[in-house]
Write a protein that holds these residues in place. Structure first.
Motif, mmCIF file in Angstrom:
data_model
loop_
_atom_site.group_PDB
_atom_site.id
_atom_site.type_symbol
_atom_site.label_atom_id
_atom_site.label_comp_id
_atom_site.label_asym_id
_atom_site.label_seq_id
_atom_site.Cartn_x
_atom_site.Cartn_y
_atom_site.Cartn_z
ATOM 1 N N ALA A 76 0.840 -1.193 0.000
ATOM 2 C CA ALA A 76 0.000 0.000 0.000
ATOM 3 C C ALA A 76 0.877 1.245 0.000
ATOM 4 N N SER A 77 0.304 2.337 -0.476
ATOM 5 C CA SER A 77 0.990 3.624 -0.450
ATOM 6 C C SER A 77 0.130 4.607 0.326
ATOM 7 N N GLY A 78 0.754 5.287 1.292
ATOM 8 C CA GLY A 78 0.001 6.236 2.094
ATOM 9 C C GLY A 78 0.927 7.117 2.894
ATOM 10 N N ASP A 79 0.415 7.684 3.949
ATOM 11 C CA ASP A 79 1.142 8.623 4.781
ATOM 12 C C ASP A 79 2.079 7.867 5.720
ATOM 13 N N VAL A 80 3.370 7.789 5.350
ATOM 14 C CA VAL A 80 4.307 7.006 6.153
ATOM 15 C C VAL A 80 4.666 7.708 7.458
ATOM 16 N N GLU A 81 4.383 8.986 7.569
ATOM 17 C CA GLU A 81 4.716 9.722 8.786
ATOM 18 C C GLU A 81 3.598 9.651 9.830
ATOM 19 N N GLY A 82 2.402 9.375 9.389
ATOM 20 C CA GLY A 82 1.269 9.378 10.311
ATOM 21 C C GLY A 82 0.813 7.987 10.672
ATOM 22 N N ASP A 83 -0.186 7.927 11.545
ATOM 23 C CA ASP A 83 -0.778 6.645 11.934
ATOM 24 C C ASP A 83 -2.293 6.696 11.801
ATOM 25 N N GLY A 84 -2.757 7.563 10.902
ATOM 26 C CA GLY A 84 -4.183 7.736 10.695
ATOM 27 C C GLY A 84 -4.739 6.784 9.655
ATOM 28 N N PRO A 85 -5.948 7.049 9.163
ATOM 29 C CA PRO A 85 -6.612 6.150 8.219
ATOM 30 C C PRO A 85 -5.948 6.079 6.859
ATOM 31 N N ASP A 86 -5.032 7.014 6.552
ATOM 32 C CA ASP A 86 -4.343 6.988 5.268
ATOM 33 C C ASP A 86 -2.941 6.404 5.369
ATOM 34 N N SER A 87 -2.584 5.862 6.510
ATOM 35 C CA SER A 87 -1.273 5.238 6.652
ATOM 36 C C SER A 87 -1.271 3.883 5.935
ATOM 37 N N PRO A 88 -0.108 3.418 5.462
ATOM 38 C CA PRO A 88 -0.059 2.109 4.804
ATOM 39 C C PRO A 88 -0.614 0.978 5.668
ATOM 40 N N THR A 89 -0.339 1.027 6.991
ATOM 41 C CA THR A 89 -0.841 -0.028 7.872
ATOM 42 C C THR A 89 -2.364 -0.057 7.896
ATOM 43 N N ALA A 90 -2.985 1.130 7.943
ATOM 44 C CA ALA A 90 -4.450 1.196 7.964
ATOM 45 C C ALA A 90 -5.029 0.716 6.635
#
Length: 344
Positions: A76-90
């Protein structure tokens, strides 16, 4: 004919999917169409929004978990700096909670199917409980999560575990695909594709073969100190006095703030003959504490959870009266804060 199904899901990383797609398409040309490649989803033909600026790609088919060949899952590609709903983990967690996990689970049991992943694709499978005990690699930022799921992290560019071939960072998709072309169609086809792309496959593919290394270099992580510092800051918010095992007894309603949302978990803790026992209940699932120990006024234990993903978590908590505060973490990842109160 060798069939390749490349799985897309909302938020997928473009390069993870498109780089292997181009390699396999080029191989099909050189191999006189002995190979076919298709973009698929678990839901069927549809437009899929990538994680790169919302670019949409059309998937033309439905993933078939019984079709012989190769199934490739990108990250996944997303916000690697955050931990919100747009992070790769989410993003990976949302994909894991679709029909995709069950379909890949069905496919990985087939003898004539090779499951391949690029970057966070292995995390998607691992969080769904599909890689337990299997050597694998992912992006370096996710290696600790991979280990916490029960997989065996291997710091290689490409890891070959038989019917499972995993790649590390984003550009490893080229290496995974070229390796599979060589493995399935032979080195001459793979070499022709390398010449066309003016790219040579990088690194040694790790396989569980040959003589094992006699020793391993110890790796230290600055993040470990960072987590310790943050944990100390959390405990400073409580007025903690000398604690006994029985001070933790009771039923506790707790909340764990994780990168994929807040988890509501109930703890039931009791002491018998100086021995601490505990259970954690989340929804309809109850699991036992693993090796609970009271040390330095903090109760620690391990816990295997399956929701929202499969992880082996380590807990460390302290109490003051009817308040509980602490951390839960997987590997050396940033700790998730835990707060709770005694309800009985």
């Amino acid at each position: 004919m060798l069939t390749v199904q490349i799985v897309l899901f909302d938020g997928f990383d473009l390069l993870d999917a498109i780089a292997p797609y181009e390699v396999f398409c080029a191989a099909a040309i050189y191999a006189e169409n002995a190979l076919s490649v298709e973009l698929v989803t678990a839901e069927g033909p549809r437009s899929v929004t990538s994680g790169i600026n919302g670019l949409k790609i059309e998937a033309s088919g439905t993933l078939n978990p019984e079709r012989a060949g190769i199934i490739l899952i990108p990250g996944a590609s997303g916000d690697v700096e955050g931990d919100g709903p747009d992070s790769p983990t989410a993003i990976l967690s949302r994909a894991m909670n679709t029909e995709l996990t069950g379909m890949i689970g069905q496919a990985i049991r087939q003898k004539d199917i090779v499951i391949a992943t690029v970057c966070g694709g292995s995390l998607l499978l691992a969080m769904g409980g599909l890689l337990e005990g299997r050597p694998a690699v992912t992006h370096h930022l996710g290696m600790d999560v991979l280990g916490a799921t029960g997989a065996i992290p291997v710091p290689a560019r490409v890891v070959d575990s038989g019917n499972l071939v995993t790649g590390g960072g984003v550009t490893s998709g080229l290496d995974v695909a070229l390796y599979l072309v060589e493995r399935e169609l032979g080195p001459r086809i793979a070499h022709a594709v390398e010449q066309l792309f003016e790219y040579e496959r990088r690194g040694t593919v790790w396989r569980e073969e040959g003589i094992a290394p006699s020793s391993h270099m110890a790796v230290t992580h600055e993040e470990t100190n960072i987590v310790t510092i943050k944990a100390g800051m959390i405990y400073d918010t409580l007025n903690i006095k000398s604690l006994r095992e029985s001070d933790f007894d009771g039923d506790w309603d707790t909340t764990i703030a994780t990168p994929v949302g807040k988890l509501e978990v109930k703890f039931s803790i009791s002491t018998r003959n100086g021995m601490i026992q505990g259970q954690a209940t989340q929804g309809d699932e109850t699991v036992e504490f693993i090796t609970p120990v009271l040390q330095d006024n903090k109760l620690t234990w391990s816990l295997r959870i399956t929701k929202p993903m499969r992880l082996n978590l380590k807990f460390e908590v302290a109490v003051s009266g009817d308040q509980m505060i602490g951390i839960a973490r997987a590997g050396i990842l940033p700790a998730s804060k835990l707060t709770g109160k005694r309800v009985s």
